[in-house]
Enzyme design. Structure first.
Site, mmCIF file in Angstrom:
data_model
loop_
_atom_site.group_PDB
_atom_site.id
_atom_site.type_symbol
_atom_site.label_atom_id
_atom_site.label_comp_id
_atom_site.label_asym_id
_atom_site.label_seq_id
_atom_site.Cartn_x
_atom_site.Cartn_y
_atom_site.Cartn_z
ATOM 1 N N CYS A 287 0.825 -1.216 0.000
ATOM 2 C CA CYS A 287 0.000 0.000 0.000
ATOM 3 C C CYS A 287 0.854 1.259 0.000
ATOM 4 O O CYS A 287 0.693 2.141 -0.840
ATOM 5 C CB CYS A 287 -0.933 -0.017 1.209
ATOM 6 S SG CYS A 287 -1.847 1.510 1.422
ATOM 7 N N LYS B 179 0.257 5.221 -6.184
ATOM 8 C CA LYS B 179 -0.712 5.213 -7.292
ATOM 9 C C LYS B 179 -1.585 6.467 -7.258
ATOM 10 O O LYS B 179 -1.764 7.141 -8.258
ATOM 11 C CB LYS B 179 -1.548 3.931 -7.192
ATOM 12 C CG LYS B 179 -2.653 3.745 -8.198
ATOM 13 C CD LYS B 179 -3.962 4.377 -7.842
ATOM 14 C CE LYS B 179 -4.495 4.072 -6.470
ATOM 15 N NZ LYS B 179 -5.027 2.734 -6.304
ATOM 16 N N TYR C 122 -8.566 -3.706 -11.408
ATOM 17 C CA TYR C 122 -8.252 -2.423 -10.769
ATOM 18 C C TYR C 122 -6.960 -1.810 -11.313
ATOM 19 O O TYR C 122 -6.911 -0.650 -11.722
ATOM 20 C CB TYR C 122 -7.997 -2.650 -9.278
ATOM 21 C CG TYR C 122 -9.179 -2.754 -8.372
ATOM 22 C CD1 TYR C 122 -9.910 -3.932 -8.268
ATOM 23 C CD2 TYR C 122 -9.530 -1.688 -7.557
ATOM 24 C CE1 TYR C 122 -10.957 -4.037 -7.374
ATOM 25 C CE2 TYR C 122 -10.579 -1.785 -6.658
ATOM 26 C CZ TYR C 122 -11.298 -2.967 -6.570
ATOM 27 O OH TYR C 122 -12.328 -3.059 -5.684
ATOM 28 N N GLU D 147 -6.446 1.588 -13.666
ATOM 29 C CA GLU D 147 -5.824 2.736 -12.992
ATOM 30 C C GLU D 147 -4.554 3.162 -13.728
ATOM 31 O O GLU D 147 -4.333 4.351 -13.977
ATOM 32 C CB GLU D 147 -5.522 2.387 -11.531
ATOM 33 C CG GLU D 147 -6.796 2.296 -10.683
ATOM 34 C CD GLU D 147 -6.529 2.013 -9.216
ATOM 35 O OE1 GLU D 147 -5.409 1.578 -8.875
ATOM 36 O OE2 GLU D 147 -7.453 2.227 -8.402
ATOM 37 N N HIS E 75 -26.271 21.519 -2.186
ATOM 38 C CA HIS E 75 -26.354 22.098 -3.522
ATOM 39 C C HIS E 75 -25.321 23.195 -3.714
ATOM 40 O O HIS E 75 -25.122 23.989 -2.798
ATOM 41 C CB HIS E 75 -27.773 22.675 -3.719
ATOM 42 C CG HIS E 75 -28.042 23.106 -5.103
ATOM 43 N ND1 HIS E 75 -28.170 22.200 -6.153
ATOM 44 C CD2 HIS E 75 -28.180 24.340 -5.658
ATOM 45 C CE1 HIS E 75 -28.402 22.882 -7.266
ATOM 46 N NE2 HIS E 75 -28.400 24.173 -6.988
ATOM 47 N N GLU F 276 -25.402 15.258 -4.511
ATOM 48 C CA GLU F 276 -26.820 15.430 -4.175
ATOM 49 C C GLU F 276 -27.722 14.577 -5.066
ATOM 50 O O GLU F 276 -28.861 14.272 -4.692
ATOM 51 C CB GLU F 276 -27.244 16.904 -4.224
ATOM 52 C CG GLU F 276 -27.264 17.502 -5.609
ATOM 53 C CD GLU F 276 -27.680 18.979 -5.610
ATOM 54 O OE1 GLU F 276 -28.653 19.313 -4.909
ATOM 55 O OE2 GLU F 276 -27.044 19.780 -6.319
HETATM 56 P P1 NDP Z 1 -7.566 -8.182 -10.534
HETATM 57 O O1 NDP Z 1 -7.783 -9.541 -10.043
HETATM 58 O O2 NDP Z 1 -8.458 -7.082 -10.105
HETATM 59 O O3 NDP Z 1 -7.560 -8.178 -12.136
HETATM 60 C C1 NDP Z 1 -6.760 -9.056 -12.859
HETATM 61 C C2 NDP Z 1 -7.092 -8.879 -14.325
HETATM 62 O O4 NDP Z 1 -6.186 -9.639 -15.106
HETATM 63 C C3 NDP Z 1 -8.484 -9.360 -14.668
HETATM 64 O O5 NDP Z 1 -9.014 -8.495 -15.629
HETATM 65 C C4 NDP Z 1 -8.244 -10.753 -15.227
HETATM 66 O O6 NDP Z 1 -9.192 -11.137 -16.179
HETATM 67 C C5 NDP Z 1 -6.915 -10.555 -15.924
HETATM 68 N N1 NDP Z 1 -6.126 -11.777 -16.020
HETATM 69 C C6 NDP Z 1 -5.848 -12.662 -15.029
HETATM 70 N N2 NDP Z 1 -5.088 -13.675 -15.491
HETATM 71 C C7 NDP Z 1 -4.881 -13.427 -16.803
HETATM 72 C C8 NDP Z 1 -4.181 -14.112 -17.828
HETATM 73 N N3 NDP Z 1 -3.548 -15.250 -17.585
HETATM 74 N N4 NDP Z 1 -4.174 -13.591 -19.067
HETATM 75 C C9 NDP Z 1 -4.834 -12.426 -19.330
HETATM 76 N N5 NDP Z 1 -5.512 -11.733 -18.396
HETATM 77 C C10 NDP Z 1 -5.537 -12.224 -17.149
HETATM 78 O O7 NDP Z 1 -6.053 -7.901 -10.198
HETATM 79 P P2 NDP Z 1 -5.183 -6.590 -10.161
HETATM 80 O O8 NDP Z 1 -3.811 -7.090 -10.405
HETATM 81 O O9 NDP Z 1 -5.732 -5.521 -11.023
HETATM 82 O O10 NDP Z 1 -5.351 -6.117 -8.658
HETATM 83 C C11 NDP Z 1 -5.217 -7.028 -7.562
HETATM 84 C C12 NDP Z 1 -6.067 -6.588 -6.429
HETATM 85 O O11 NDP Z 1 -5.486 -5.479 -5.785
HETATM 86 C C13 NDP Z 1 -7.468 -6.123 -6.798
HETATM 87 O O12 NDP Z 1 -8.354 -7.190 -6.945
HETATM 88 C C14 NDP Z 1 -7.827 -5.225 -5.661
HETATM 89 O O13 NDP Z 1 -8.402 -5.988 -4.627
HETATM 90 C C15 NDP Z 1 -6.486 -4.659 -5.221
HETATM 91 N N6 NDP Z 1 -6.347 -3.277 -5.681
HETATM 92 C C16 NDP Z 1 -7.184 -2.325 -5.181
HETATM 93 C C17 NDP Z 1 -7.105 -1.018 -5.615
HETATM 94 C C18 NDP Z 1 -8.052 0.002 -5.080
HETATM 95 O O14 NDP Z 1 -8.638 -0.238 -4.033
HETATM 96 N N7 NDP Z 1 -8.241 1.122 -5.760
HETATM 97 C C19 NDP Z 1 -6.123 -0.612 -6.610
HETATM 98 C C20 NDP Z 1 -5.314 -1.680 -7.087
HETATM 99 C C21 NDP Z 1 -5.430 -2.962 -6.624
HETATM 100 P P3 NDP Z 1 -10.610 -11.823 -15.765
HETATM 101 O O15 NDP Z 1 -11.468 -10.715 -15.236
HETATM 102 O O16 NDP Z 1 -11.097 -12.373 -17.044
HETATM 103 O O17 NDP Z 1 -10.301 -12.867 -14.746
#
Ligand code: NDP
Length: 453
Positions: free
Chosen positions: A44, A52, A180, A184, A438, A443
């Site tokens: 974090c 981030k 996510y 981002e 407002h 709102e």
């Molecule tokens: P996520 O699990 O959110 O997303 C992973 C993405 O990668 C999905 O779109 C998934 O597709 C895709 N993916 C997974 N495996 C493959 C593959 N082999 N080939 C191609 N695409 C693939 O993970 P992130 O890494 O984005 O983030 C991890 C976690 O960190 C988040 O879930 C969140 O909990 C936390 N986080 C929170 C933030 C916030 O609060 N603002 C900011 C950043 C991270 P599919 O959907 O099809 O499975």
């Protein structure tokens, strides 16, 4: 190997959850040590939420400069320049400041910080280097680490870890993934002037979010010039000098200066020796714990990203409070995972709490759906073509608001307050009886009168 004093608790990992657990437990009178091999504050603080968000602010300045003209400010956009190394250096200085604060918080609470890589020898012994520490309790709070799919040429792929320290920005970047981190970083890169392509393997990115929110975010990101490509993935990458040729599953190629994978994160358990102790990992590699964070070895617990609950700092903090209370307080308390609010800091932001329309229908609720879409007031004078979406998911029988979702400026800030109402079980009638502020975007959440479905 030399032996060291007894602790009540050794926490492995000084991230959000580990530091909170160590501090709270020490404040309850326990003798606590925390072992850390990298940086204080974990993902974090160092390579996640904090840097981030600073980059998101940096990227948004471009829009603010463009918007200035409509308010009478003369900002010659053809003469505006951006210096990436300055942003990185200033971000680094802020992270160092936070690292210092984390260290002092631990020290002031009387927690011993042990630098090094830990392994667990037995139910009550942790080894770090050539030192052996005995302890009543051990908590694994080692977090998670980015996963890069196994494709030819993967050596050149960066993850979010490296993106925070890039020496220079490329002209074009490919972001791989649709969660996510992918959306981002696509927003950050595009805002900083990098031509950005996001590749997602499914029909529509942000799986698990409300479908209206996903479609609306797609529309707004496309308007910002981000090249979103769905139903496509990377098959291989070839390096050509300082550039890369990305070979896609649809037979096409992309030339780019950077490939970033944001394809999920795995539990970081390497070298801890958990399986040797009989501690179970589930199919996705997360440590299996009961409702009170206990593993199959009673003196060893685990919390945070490593156990596969929502990977969010505030979740790990809440888990730490529960575990500390159970180990060293009155032994009570448990986690409530319902209605966890969350924000995605893409541009515009997403804020969400409670059930999506799809989840609510799946759960058998008869629904009323309220939706409002508008251009935020700020963009009337600036002429920016950016819109905001707000949505309420309401149970038709009980009138309870089951979910609130938003895409638009400050969505994270707005959603936090809504989360209190939803957690408290507020009804749509109570939303309606609430006086708006407002003029704000927020709102709209208390003035949506007619259901659209
Ligand atoms: P996520 O699990 O959110 O997303 C992973 C993405 O990668 C999905 O779109 C998934 O597709 C895709 N993916 C997974 N495996 C493959 C593959 N082999 N080939 C191609 N695409 C693939 O993970 P992130 O890494 O984005 O983030 C991890 C976690 O960190 C988040 O879930 C969140 O909990 C936390 N986080 C929170 C933030 C916030 O609060 N603002 C900011 C950043 C991270 P599919 O959907 O099809 O499975």
């Amino acid at each position: 190997m030399s032996d060291s004093q007894d602790f009540d608790l050794i926490v492995i990992g000084a991230g959000s959850g580990g530091v909170r657990l160590a501090r709270m437990s020490a404040q309850r009178g326990a003798r606590v040590a925390v072992v850390e091999s990298r940086y204080l504050g974990g993902t974090c603080v160092n390579v996640g939420c904090v840097p981030k968000k600073l980059f998101v602010y940096g990227a948004h300045v471009h829009d603010d400069l463009e918007d200035a003209a409509g308010y009478g400010w003369r900002v010659p956009m053809d003469d505006v320049s951006f210096d990436w190394p300055t942003l990185v250096a200033n971000k680094n200085a802020e992270i160092e400041r936070l690292n210092g604060i984390y260290g002092r918080l631990l020290e002031n609470a009387g927690v011993e910080i042990i630098r090094g890589t830990a392994s667990i020898q037995d139910a009550n012994t942790v080894v770090v280097g050539d030192q052996r520490y005995s302890t009543k309790h051990i908590t694994v709070a080692t977090g998670s680490w980015p996963v890069v799919p196994d494709v030819p040429g993967k050596e050149c792929i960066l993850t979010s870890n490296e993106m925070f320290y890039l020496p220079q920005l490329p002209r074009h970047a490919v972001v791989w993934g649709g969660g996510y981190i992918a959306v981002e970083f696509a927003g950050i890169l595009a805002g900083l002037g990098v031509k950005t392509t996001l590749l997602y393997r499914g029909d529509l990115f942000l799986r698990g979010f409300d479908d209206d929110i996903r479609r609306f975010t797609e529309q707004e990101m496309r308007k910002k010039g981000i090249d979103l490509q769905f139903n496509v993935t990377i098959e291989s990458i070839e390096t050509e000098g300082a550039h890369y040729q990305v070979n896609l599953s649809n037979g096409e190629q992309l030339e780019t200066g950077l490939v970033m994978a944001a394809t999920g994160r795995r539990a970081l358990v390497d070298g801890l020796g958990l399986t040797d102790l009989g501690i179970e990992l589930n199919a996705s590699g997360h440590v299996v714990v009961d409702d009170y964070f206990q593993t199959s070895v009673p003196s060893i617990s685990a919390l945070g990203d490593v156990i596969g609950t929502p990977q969010l700092t505030p979740v790990a903090l809440a888990q730490a409070m529960v575990l500390s209370r159970r180990l060293f307080g009155d032994g009570q308390g448990e986690m409530d995972y319902s209605a966890i609010p969350t924000a995605v800091f893409c541009q515009p932001n997403i804020g969400t709490v409670g059930l999506t329309e799809e989840q609510a229908r799946e759960a058998g609720h008869k629904l009323r759906i309220y939706r409002s879409e508008f251009r935020p007031m700020k963009y009337t004078l600036s002429g920016r073509d950016e819109r905001c979406l707000m949505k309420l998911v309401v149970d038709d029988q009980t009138d309870k608001v089951l979910g609130a979702h938003m895409v638009g400026p400050d969505a994270g800030e707005i959603t936090q307050g809504l989360a209190v109402a939803i957690k408290a079980g507020a009804t749509k009638a109570q939303f309606d009886a609430t006086i708006g502020i407002h003029p704000t975007s927020a709102e709209e959440f208390v003035t949506m009168r007619e259901p659209v479905a």
